[in-house]
Design an enzyme around this catalytic site. Structure first.
Site, PDB file in Angstrom:
ATOM      1  N   ASP A  69      60.802  15.513   8.525  1.00 42.51           N
ATOM      2  CA  ASP A  69      59.869  14.418   8.783  1.00 42.51           C
ATOM      3  C   ASP A  69      59.850  14.042  10.262  1.00 42.51           C
ATOM      4  OD1 ASP A  69      57.878  12.714   8.065  1.00 42.51           O
ATOM      5  OD2 ASP A  69      59.181  11.133   7.305  1.00 42.51           O
ATOM      6  N   HIS A  92      55.107  12.303   8.653  1.00 41.02           N
ATOM      7  CA  HIS A  92      54.153  11.753   7.690  1.00 41.02           C
ATOM      8  C   HIS A  92      53.194  10.755   8.333  1.00 41.02           C
ATOM      9  CE1 HIS A  92      57.224   8.464   7.329  1.00 41.02           C
ATOM     10  NE2 HIS A  92      56.150   7.717   7.145  1.00 41.02           N
ATOM     11  N   SER A 132      57.462   3.359  10.532  1.00 39.59           N
ATOM     12  CA  SER A 132      57.872   4.760  10.494  1.00 39.59           C
ATOM     13  C   SER A 132      57.669   5.430  11.847  1.00 39.59           C
ATOM     14  CB  SER A 132      57.078   5.515   9.434  1.00 39.59           C
ATOM     15  OG  SER A 132      57.433   5.082   8.145  1.00 39.59           O
TER      16      SER A 132
END
Length: 415
Positions: free
Chosen positions: A134, A100, A212
């Site tokens: 992801d 993402h 992230s």
């Protein structure tokens, strides 16, 4: 001639002191309602945390992306910018991050620290990305061999183990946070708002937007998870994807740009009292087949609604989520042996896995990144860094089977 008596006096005095001190301490303990702890030094523990962070920092990168704005063409605005983190897994420039972070990006820029202390930037190629785990694999062309982080296994991680997180929160590069593992194996949460093949590690280390894709390190300095999401509704609750999941998909991202998942063509649910009652089954271990796709690999092998899957190859099956991931990770074209119970009787079926129908072509942004570039293949060192992932894991009158939508919400679907 007079030294011996003097030595005896000294010895007796020392003995009396040795007996008196514990006696005094015992007397004090009898008057307390608690046990007094020793003031032990924490210097060794602090030194270990510091060493883990310092050694890992040269391998951790900051990621900046440019994404087209919906109104950019009309208003002339600059493309939107995104931030994230990643880390080098191969000295030739392969970098692991979250999908993402680079999703929909037209440009990905990686910044890392040079040994001489200044930041250097590279435009990165998106080699592959996979939304269901992801994970994304990037490649930069650096003029030197890059320091790497080794990928361990999350299987040895336990609750309350210390972990170190390094990333780029809010654009603040090389930020270090420390905490403990709060829980292993969260499958009932979707903190990033999307479904997928997740088996989260919950931790209390502070992570924020920009973290992230950054590494979660154990006390040996090895990567055990990839920082993924923060629970905005609570404090001190963060989530990371175990590194074993990433290690499973990295080779396919490198070779194909995406993940080709194995697919059984069935839907399954955990063996709960409600499911057992619906299919008139006695409660027991395993997962229940709730639907079978017409002409799918499961139907051709003989699977029926109401079958209870208790084993996959040599592993026991106890959770629908685990079965789904194990099937997907085996890839396309593999034969798997299922141990099932039908009407209480054990049976064995062999199923040849096919590719999930919803696995489409390489996404357009990724295709644009790869356009005009020759595919690159990692050296054998990459295989050395990626150790193999340990693979753990009655029919009354049910309604007739009908074609099932792979994305239908009627229970958890096994690929």
């Amino acid at each position: 001639m007079h030294k011996a008596p003097f030595k005896n006096v000294v010895s007796i005095t020392a003995l009396l002191c040795a007996l008196w001190v514990p006696g005094q301490a015992a007397g004090r303990e009898r008057g307390r309602l608690w046990l007094e702890a020793q003031n032990r030094s924490l210097e060794n523990q602090r030194a270990t945390l510091s060493q883990v962070a310092r050694r890992a920092m040269p391998s951790v990168v900051s990621i900046t992306t440019r994404q087209p704005s919906e109104d950019a063409s009309a208003s002339g605005e600059e493309p939107q910018k995104g931030i994230g983190s990643g880390f080098v897994i191969h000295p030739s420039g392969y970098i692991l991050t979250s999908a993402h972070v680079v999703e929909g990006a037209t440009e990905v820029v990686v910044s890392l620290m040079h040994p001489r202390g200044y930041a250097e930037e590279y435009v990165a190629q998106v080699v592959g990305e996979d939304n269901r785990t992801d994970c994304a694999l990037l490649k930069i062309d650096a003029p030197r061999k890059l320091p790497v982080l080794r990928l361990a296994s999350s299987s040895h991680v336990r609750s309350a183990d210390w972990i170190v997180v390094i990333g780029n929160p809010f654009g603040l590069s090389q930020s270090v946070t420390v905490g403990v593992v709060s829980y292993m194996g969260r499958t009932d949460v979707t903190p990033n708002g999307r479904d997928g093949d997740f088996d989260y590690m919950q931790m209390d280390a502070s992570i924020n937007p920009g973290n992230s894709g950054g590494p979660v390190l154990d006390m040996h300095g090895d990567v055990v998870a990839v920082a993924n999401a923060v629970n905005v509704a609570g404090q001190g609750i963060g989530f990371a994807i175990p590194i074993d999941i990433a290690k499973t998909v990295i080779p396919q991202l490198r070779d194909h740009g995406r993940v080709r998942r194995g697919w059984l063509g069935i839907s399954v649910q955990d063996f709960t009292p409600e499911v057992a009652e619906a299919f008139n089954l006695s409660h027991g271990p395993g997962v229940v087949v709730t639907d079978v796709v017409e002409e799918g690999p499961g139907e051709r092998a003989g699977l029926l609604s109401g079958d209870v899957i208790v084993g996959l190859d040599a592993r026991r099956v106890q959770r629908a989520h685990t079965l789904r991931w194990q099937v997907a990770a085996r890839g396309v074209g593999r034969n798997v042996k299922l141990r099932i119970h039908r009407l209480g009787k054990p049976m064995y079926l062999t199923v040849r896995l096919e590719e999930m129908p919803d696995e489409g072509p390489v996404p357009a942004p990724l295709a644009a990144h790869r356009q005009g570039r020759r595919p690159t293949r990692a050296q054998s060192v990459l295989e050395d860094l990626l150790s193999p992932v340990p693979r753990a894991k009655s029919l009354p009158t049910p309604p007739p089977a009908k074609p099932a939508d792979p994305d239908s919400g009627g229970g958890e679907q096994a690929p």
